[in-house]
Design a protein around this motif. Structure first.
Motif, PDB file in Angstrom:
ATOM      1  N   ASP A  29     -10.546  -1.241 -19.277  1.00 61.83           N
ATOM      2  CA  ASP A  29     -10.659  -1.187 -17.774  1.00 61.83           C
ATOM      3  C   ASP A  29     -11.018   0.338 -17.374  1.00 61.83           C
ATOM      4  N   LYS A  38      -6.428   0.155  -5.388  1.00 60.47           N
ATOM      5  CA  LYS A  38      -7.194   0.211  -6.675  1.00 60.47           C
ATOM      6  C   LYS A  38      -8.301  -0.855  -6.767  1.00 60.47           C
ATOM      7  N   VAL A  39      -9.440  -0.215  -7.678  1.00 57.88           N
ATOM      8  CA  VAL A  39     -10.429  -1.126  -7.957  1.00 57.88           C
ATOM      9  C   VAL A  39     -10.331  -1.111  -9.489  1.00 57.88           C
ATOM     10  N   LYS A  42     -13.759  -4.211 -15.255  1.00 56.23           N
ATOM     11  CA  LYS A  42     -14.038  -4.550 -16.702  1.00 56.23           C
ATOM     12  C   LYS A  42     -15.127  -3.965 -17.276  1.00 56.23           C
ATOM     13  N   VAL A 148     -12.883  -6.901 -11.613  1.00 55.26           N
ATOM     14  CA  VAL A 148     -12.488  -7.755 -11.745  1.00 55.26           C
ATOM     15  C   VAL A 148     -10.779  -8.114 -10.922  1.00 55.26           C
ATOM     16  N   SER A 149     -10.725  -6.805 -10.035  1.00 60.65           N
ATOM     17  CA  SER A 149      -9.791  -6.823  -9.034  1.00 60.65           C
ATOM     18  C   SER A 149      -9.941  -5.693  -8.064  1.00 60.65           C
ATOM     19  N   GLY A 150      -9.704  -5.782  -6.841  1.00 55.67           N
ATOM     20  CA  GLY A 150      -9.833  -4.837  -5.728  1.00 55.67           C
ATOM     21  C   GLY A 150     -10.931  -4.642  -5.204  1.00 55.67           C
ATOM     22  N   GLU A 152     -11.853  -6.194  -2.536  1.00 52.03           N
ATOM     23  CA  GLU A 152     -11.495  -5.985  -0.967  1.00 52.03           C
ATOM     24  C   GLU A 152     -11.654  -4.463  -0.689  1.00 52.03           C
ATOM     25  N   ASN A 153     -11.249  -3.761  -1.759  1.00 52.38           N
ATOM     26  CA  ASN A 153     -10.979  -2.281  -1.290  1.00 52.38           C
ATOM     27  C   ASN A 153     -12.368  -1.517  -1.501  1.00 52.38           C
TER      28      ASN A 153
END
Length: 179
Positions: A29, A38-39, A42, A148-150, A152-153
Motif C-alpha cells: 500500500d 489519509k488516502v 493498493k 482502497v480507503s480515504g 472522501e479525502n
C-alpha cells in the motif's frame, strides 16, 4: 522423538507462513497523508511492475512529501507528482516505458501521467474522481494502483479552473510512504 520432530516441523512451518504473510503484506500500500486525512492506495505490480517500483522508490526517498496537486479537474481527476508544481517536470530518474493494460479506469484508479509520448511517465500521477470521467483512459495510460480507503479525502482536494484544471494555491501531499 517423533513428537519432538513433529513439534519442530510445525514450528518451522508456522514461522514460514508468518514470514510469508509479512513479506506479501509489506509494501502493498501507498499512503498519502492530506490535510483532510489519509488516502490508502493498493499498489498493482501485477499490472505495472516498473511503475509500482518507481513510486515505491520515490516515496521511500521522500520525493512526494509536500508536492502540490497542480492539476485538478472536477468530474475527472487530481494530478500531482511534479516537484516544480507546474506539471512540466518529474524526478531525476529516467522516464518509464508504458505498461498499458485493459484494467478499466474507475473511481479511485491511480494512473501514471505522461506527455503525448506513451513512454514518458516519470513521477507524476493522477487519481480518478469517478468512473465515467476516466473511462476513456483505459489502455492508453498506465494504471498502477487503486484507492482502497480515504477517497472522501481525495474528493476534498481543491479544484482548479474549468478546462485547464490549473489550481491557484493548491493543496499538497503532506507525507507519502509505503506500508
Amino acid at each position: 522423538m517423533t513428537r519432538y520432530l513433529f513439534l519442530a516441523l510445525a514450528s518451522v512451518f508456522a514461522m514460514t507462513c508468518l514470514a510469508g504473510t509479512s513479506a506479501r503484506a509489506a509494501g502493498d500500500d501507498l499512503v498519502i497523508e492530506l490535510k483532510t486525512g489519509k488516502v490508502v492506495i493498493k499498489l498493482r505490480p501485477d499490472l505495472a511492475p516498473k511503475h509500482v517500483e518507481r513510486v515505491k522508490t520515490l516515496a521511500g526517498e521522500g520525493f512526494y512529501n509536500g508536492l502540490k496537486w497542480h492539476r485538478v479537474i472536477d468530474g475527472f481527476m487530481a494530478q500531482t507528482g511534479d516537484p516544480t508544481g507546474t506539471g512540466m517536470s518529474g524526478s531525476k530518474l529516467p522516464d518509464l516505458p508504458a505498461e498499458f493494460s485493459q484494467e478499466p479506469y474507475k473511481r479511485g484508479s491511480v494512473g501514471a501521467a505522461r506527455t503525448q509520448d506513451p513512454n514518458s511517465a516519470n513521477s507524476q500521477f493522477f487519481i480518478c474522481f469517478n468512473d465515467s470521467g476516466c473511462a476513456g483512459l483505459t489502455g492508453q495510460y498506465t494504471i498502477w494502483g487503486q484507492v482502497v480507503s480515504g477517497m472522501e479525502n481525495v474528493d476534498k482536494i481543491k479544484r482548479g479552473e474549468p478546462g485547464s484544471g490549473t489550481v491557484e494555491d493548491p493543496d499538497t501531499m503532506v507525507k507519502v510512504y509505503v506500508q
